[in-house]
Each structure stands twice: as C-alpha cells, then as structure tokens.
Design an enzyme around this catalytic site. Structure first.
Site, PDB file in Angstrom:
ATOM      1  CB  CYS A  93      -5.202  -0.467  -1.121  1.00 40.04           C
ATOM      2  SG  CYS A  93      -5.034   0.088   0.592  1.00 40.04           S
ATOM      3  CG  HIS A 101       0.862   0.860   6.342  1.00 39.74           C
ATOM      4  ND1 HIS A 101       1.812   0.328   5.498  1.00 39.74           N
ATOM      5  CD2 HIS A 101      -0.059   1.457   5.528  1.00 39.74           C
ATOM      6  CE1 HIS A 101       1.472   0.589   4.242  1.00 39.74           C
ATOM      7  NE2 HIS A 101       0.351   1.278   4.234  1.00 39.74           N
ATOM      8  CB  CYS A 111       0.942   1.633   0.491  1.00 38.71           C
ATOM      9  SG  CYS A 111       0.108   3.149   0.928  1.00 38.71           S
TER      10      CYS A 111
END
Length: 401
Positions: free
Chosen positions: A387, A357, A91
């Site tokens: 995160c 995202h 991510c």
C-alpha cells in the site's frame, strides 16, 4: 516488442531501528553501500555501460535531497558518466524503481540498470516553511520522518488527512478486522522473521554497513527491529494509538526504520555480454488508486490489475511478499484477494512488522526477498505488493529462472 528483463543480483543493508545502529549513517552513504556491493560482487561487468541508477526515496528533506540516486552512485565509485534518478511514490518508491528499470529495459531504452531504494528515517530533519511576510510568526516546524506535512487546505477539505495509523483503523473498521486477528498476524511475522534470522536466511541478502567512529569501526550486519520473543499476551497489553475503541497498536504496525537495497536488472543481451547470471525474470508491474482514508487496501486493485494483465491468478504464485504496513490492512488485503490468514506463501520469513519499513527501500526489499525465497524453496513465481500513502497500491511479479 517487449523484451524479457532479468534480475541478476540483489543485496540490501541490515534494517536499523529508529535511532539505532544506522542512525549515524547519512542516507546518501547508506544508499551507496548496496550499490557498491553489487559492483564489487560483479567485477566482470563493464560498469561504464550502466544505463541508469534508479533509487526510491520517500522523504528527501534532509541529506537525501539533491537526487540521492546520483549522489549514491558517485559515492559507490561508479563512473561519473552513469546517470541516476530518484523516484518517489512514498512507500512504494523502491518498487517503482524496480518497475521503472523493468520498463526501460523492456522497451529497449536500456540494457543494464541498477534499481533499489533507501530511507534514513532516523535522520529525517525538522523543516519549516518560509514566512509569508517579513518577521512573520506563523511558521510551523514539521517533522519529516513520516506522514503529512505542509498540508494543502483543499486536500484536507476534500479527502481528509488521516495519519497512517488512522487509515489503518479505517481499514480495520470497514473490513471488520479484529484486534485479536491483528495481534496474531503480528506475532506470526515476528516468529517467522526470528526463525529466518536464526537460520541465517537474511545473511544471504545482507551486506554489512561499516561505521567509522572515534573508537574504531562498528560493523552492522543484522536486522535489529525484530522482537521474536514477543507473545500474544504482550501484544494485547499495548494501547491502541487512536483511542480506546480502536485496534491499531505499535505492536501490530510496521516500524520506523533505516535501510537500503539495490538490484541489477538486465536484458538477455546484457546478461550474456557482462557475464551475469539471470536469477529471476520480471513479469510486470501495476499500480492503482484508492481513497486516501483507506490507503491500506490499495494492493487489492493493483494486484487484480496486474493479474489480469498477466492472465494469472493468485493461485499461480508460490511466494507472496506483502508489505506489512499494518496488520489491519495486511489482513484486509489478503482476505479480499481470497488468501487465507494462515497461507504459508505470504511473507514466509516475516514482514515489515518484524523487519521494519524504511519507506523508500521497502518495495525493492520485497522484490529481493521474493527472489531469494523462490530460489530457496524452488518455487516458480513471486508476487510483491504494498500500500502507499495518500491512497495507492503497487504490485510487481517475478518468475524464477
């Protein structure tokens, strides 16, 4: 001696829904869009002197294989003498790309860099490993869109392989984040993003994607994941994804999306040489590890490490861009850092729950958004953090010039 590093320009594509308007666009083509836009917006730059293109990408199992950064820069029309490398911290890949560019320039190894990220989750393929023996029948087809695949049995035995929503519920349980608070957090994100979009805020940072088809061209110029008309009542009706006693839902989690981002970073010398405008200064980046089962709490140690290094506190920041992987972890992180649930500095134009995202692009998107928001608000410093799957956190700080 470390040198100052500046962000001079930054653009992104719209963020598409899973299977939405950008689903027809290959990841390498999608990554090329903001890179090409930066080149066109800055014709005075001698692009043959670009030292590197760093792009984050998390999946890399399909059309984003074979070093998508290198392919994107060539597709964008940059000289073939310009090198490119793809980074993967899941991510946070896009944020790592910006951080890597920062370090290269700060150390004197580079003067001018493009950094960013891309993800086409809509086009992530199904894959299958090779058989252990001829005519083997034990192969499993894996979906590479998100989460674990080809799991290592030792990893599973030692750390578990909780799915991303399960890690969010673990955080909600451990840090006592209620369903009601998660839904309220999600509603705030949707409403703020809706207002920002209606006011044209995102238009300042978006470059359109032109898709050619049999019936002509389609222009995608707006984020399409937002649901600004949702309500607390509607969110409360959604079923928890991990069972009736859990709290994470599709409504209080980020989306599965497509998008790309690119930024120009330069030394002071390169800013002057190439006629660039320094918009923000990168102050530093830090990363930290946490237990994989509570990966969502990763920003807490990362932020603390960065703030200690910079001799700053949370109070010294005017904008805080926190990636909203899940409302549960977003609230746990802000509370652990002493930030109020309704702090106006946090995601003032909404976050990933509303915007989406696209994994490898999101970290760079946070940096881009922070720079734009600092300019809009007149604030001085921005803190970006997120995160990372398998238990990490990353944080990066910028200062408006």
């Amino acid at each position: 001696m470390s040198r100052e590093v500046y962000i001079c320009d930054a653009v992104r594509t719209p963020i598409g829904r899973f299977g939405g308007s950008l689903a027809a666009v290959r990841a390498d083509d999608l990554a090329a869009v903001p890179v090409k836009a930066l080149v066109e917006r800055n014709p005075q730059v001698d692009w043959s002197q670009l030292d590197e293109v760093y792009l984050g990408c998390a999946n890399q199992a399909g059309e984003d294989n074979r070093n998508v950064a290198r392919m994107a820069l060539l597709l964008a029309g940059l000289p073939d003498s310009v090198p490119g490398v793809t980074l993967n911290r899941l991510c946070a890949s896009g944020m790592d790309a910006v951080g890597t560019a920062f370090r290269a320039i700060a150390s004197g190894e580079a003067e001018l860099v493009i950094a960013g990220g891309v993800e086409s989750m809509s086009r992530a393929p199904y894959v299958m490993g090779k058989a252990d023996s001829a005519f083997g029948r034990g192969q499993k087809i894996e979906d590479t869109t998100i989460g674990w695949r080809f799991i290592n049995p030792l990893m599973k035995a030692q750390y578990g392989v909780d799915a991303m929503p399960e890690t969010a519920d673990n955080v909600a349980d451990d840090y006592k984040v209620s369903r009601a608070d998660q839904d309220a957090f999600a509603l705030r994100s949707q409403q703020l993003a809706g207002r920002a979009q209606a006011a044209g805020y995102f238009a300042e940072e978006i470059v359109p994607v032109v898709i050619k088809g049999k019936k002509g061209e389609t222009v995608v110029d707006a984020d399409e994941h937002l649901r600004p008309d949702t309500t607390l009542e509607a969110l409360a009706k959604l079923k928890p994804v991990n069972g009736p006693d859990k709290t994470v839902t599709a409504g209080n989690a980020s989306g599965v999306n497509d998008g790309s981002v690119a930024l120009i970073l330069a030394s002071a010398e390169a800013v002057k040489k190439h006629g660039l405008k320094a918009r923000a200064k990168v102050l530093g980046m830090a990363s930290a590890g946490v237990a994989p089962r509570v990966m969502g709490i990763g920003p807490v140690p990362a932020v603390r490490k960065l703030l200690e290094r910079l001799n700053l506190s949370v109070a010294d920041f005017d904008v805080i861009e926190l990636n909203e992987a899940f409302a549960a972890q977003g609230l746990a992180v802000t509370r652990e850092l002493g930030i109020a649930d309704d702090d106006a500095r946090v995601n003032p134009n909404g976050g990933a729950i509303a915007l989406g995202h696209p994994l490898g692009a999101s970290g760079a998107r946070l940096v881009l958004t922070a720079v734009h928001q600092l300019e809009k608000s007149g604030g001085q410093r921005g803190l970006c953090t997120m995160c990372v799957g398998v238990g990490q956190g990353v944080a990066l700080a910028v200062e408006r010039v």
